[in-house]
Design a protein around this motif. Structure first.
Motif, PDB file in Angstrom:
ATOM      1  N   ASP A  14     -50.295  -4.690 102.144  1.00 36.48           N
ATOM      2  CA  ASP A  14     -50.387  -3.163 102.586  1.00 36.48           C
ATOM      3  C   ASP A  14     -51.048  -3.363 104.061  1.00 36.48           C
ATOM      4  O   ASP A  14     -50.478  -2.733 105.385  1.00 36.48           O
ATOM      5  CB  ASP A  14     -51.048  -2.158 101.999  1.00 36.48           C
ATOM      6  N   LEU A 184     -43.813  -1.365 100.283  1.00 35.15           N
ATOM      7  CA  LEU A 184     -45.490  -0.985 100.167  1.00 35.15           C
ATOM      8  C   LEU A 184     -45.910  -0.697  99.053  1.00 35.15           C
ATOM      9  O   LEU A 184     -45.205   0.032  98.305  1.00 35.15           O
ATOM     10  CB  LEU A 184     -45.342   0.028 101.436  1.00 35.15           C
ATOM     11  N   ASN A 185     -47.197  -0.901  98.707  1.00 35.54           N
ATOM     12  CA  ASN A 185     -47.719  -0.270  97.486  1.00 35.54           C
ATOM     13  C   ASN A 185     -48.555   0.903  97.739  1.00 35.54           C
ATOM     14  O   ASN A 185     -48.196   1.900  96.987  1.00 35.54           O
ATOM     15  CB  ASN A 185     -48.691  -1.471  96.938  1.00 35.54           C
ATOM     16  N   ASP A 186     -49.268   0.858  98.660  1.00 36.44           N
ATOM     17  CA  ASP A 186     -50.101   2.249  99.031  1.00 36.44           C
ATOM     18  C   ASP A 186     -49.729   2.495 100.601  1.00 36.44           C
ATOM     19  O   ASP A 186     -50.396   1.998 101.355  1.00 36.44           O
ATOM     20  CB  ASP A 186     -51.840   1.849  98.823  1.00 36.44           C
ATOM     21  N   ARG A 187     -49.112   3.669 100.616  1.00 37.36           N
ATOM     22  CA  ARG A 187     -48.514   3.723 101.719  1.00 37.36           C
ATOM     23  C   ARG A 187     -49.457   4.348 102.760  1.00 37.36           C
ATOM     24  O   ARG A 187     -49.422   4.268 104.033  1.00 37.36           O
ATOM     25  CB  ARG A 187     -47.091   4.654 101.722  1.00 37.36           C
ATOM     26  N   ALA A 190     -51.533   1.396 104.057  1.00 34.66           N
ATOM     27  CA  ALA A 190     -50.888   0.790 105.138  1.00 34.66           C
ATOM     28  C   ALA A 190     -50.818   1.259 106.404  1.00 34.66           C
ATOM     29  O   ALA A 190     -50.791   0.884 107.220  1.00 34.66           O
ATOM     30  CB  ALA A 190     -49.424   0.763 104.468  1.00 34.66           C
TER      31      ALA A 190
END
Length: 253
Positions: A14, A184-187, A190
């Motif tokens: 991210d 993305l995992n944690d927007r 990121a």
């Protein structure tokens, strides 16, 4: 966004996502239609075609091979490459050992040990490259098939790869393309990481549902829902009274 001192592998992905994307878009602008060749013993990476260019630095990150179904870091490759082209991965390895990130610390990483258990070497090479970028702070890469389905990845350097100062349209293009296309995992993490690493003013509101980004001639606001998905992006450019940038970014599932 997590503030732990030891990031996870997905945190690194991210952290790298948007700034890496902007550098890759810039690389396409610099080299255009091209062919490439590399001589690692001579520490030479060369583009030919629309814009001929010889890189001032080349770092082999590693290779993803379909046979063993694994990624091999360059520092662990027995092929005897010069230390100058593998030293960057040794620094990434040391970071992985210090912070307990096995994907960076182990010499060989099975495809199935990575997020999503990807089975295509290009996808695996992309994941490992993104994580290495976040650690090394080097942002321009090149990944290509090098025979028998194996994909090798390089960090390449040249003054032409330096990004121009952040301007509203360019930043907004990066954000929009990233939100729509990056895994993305944690927007929130990121986008915040992108703002900080790009030299923008980046600040969340107290609820964490809005991120404000500002450069010298623009301001942008990204709104998030309760799951951390972007729901709207609004931008205003200086000198364009009331002009709005892209709006209504669709949340990812």
């Amino acid at each position: 966004m997590s503030n732990t001192s030891s990031p996870s592998f997905t945190d690194l992905l991210d952290d790298a996502a948007f700034l890496s994307l902007e550098h890759q878009l810039h690389l396409e602008e610099v080299v255009g239609q091209h062919n490439w060749n590399v001589d690692l013993q001579a520490q030479r990476f060369h583009f030919t075609g629309e814009h001929e260019l010889t890189c001032t630095g080349v770092h082999l990150l590693g290779s993803a091979a379909p046979g063993p179904g694994s990624w091999l870091w360059a520092w662990a490759n027995p092929s005897g490459y010069p230390e100058a082209v593998t030293a960057l991965t040794a620094a990434v390895r040391d970071f992985g050992r210090e912070h307990g990130i096995p994907e960076l610390a182990e010499p060989e990483v099975p495809f199935g040990a990575l997020p999503g258990a990807p089975d295509h070497p290009r996808v695996v090479a992309a994941l490992m490259t993104e994580a290495a970028k976040a650690v090394a702070g080097r942002w321009t890469s090149y990944t290509a098939e090098v025979g028998s389905g194996t994909h090798a990845s390089f960090i390449i350097e040249h003054p032409s790869f330096t990004l121009p100062a952040p301007e509203g349209p360019r930043v907004m293009r990066t954000i929009q393309e990233g939100i729509s296309g990056l895994p993305l995992n944690d927007r929130r993490r990121a986008l915040y990481s992108y703002g900080v690493r790009r030299g923008l003013q980046a600040e969340f509101d107290p609820s964490g549902s809005r991120l404000d980004l500002a450069g010298s001639a623009f301001r942008a606001t990204v709104e998030f829902d309760e799951l951390g998905r972007p729901t709207a992006i609004n931008a205003k450019m200086s000198g364009a009274d009331g002009e709005q940038g892209p709006e209504g970014a669709q949340p990812q599932g």
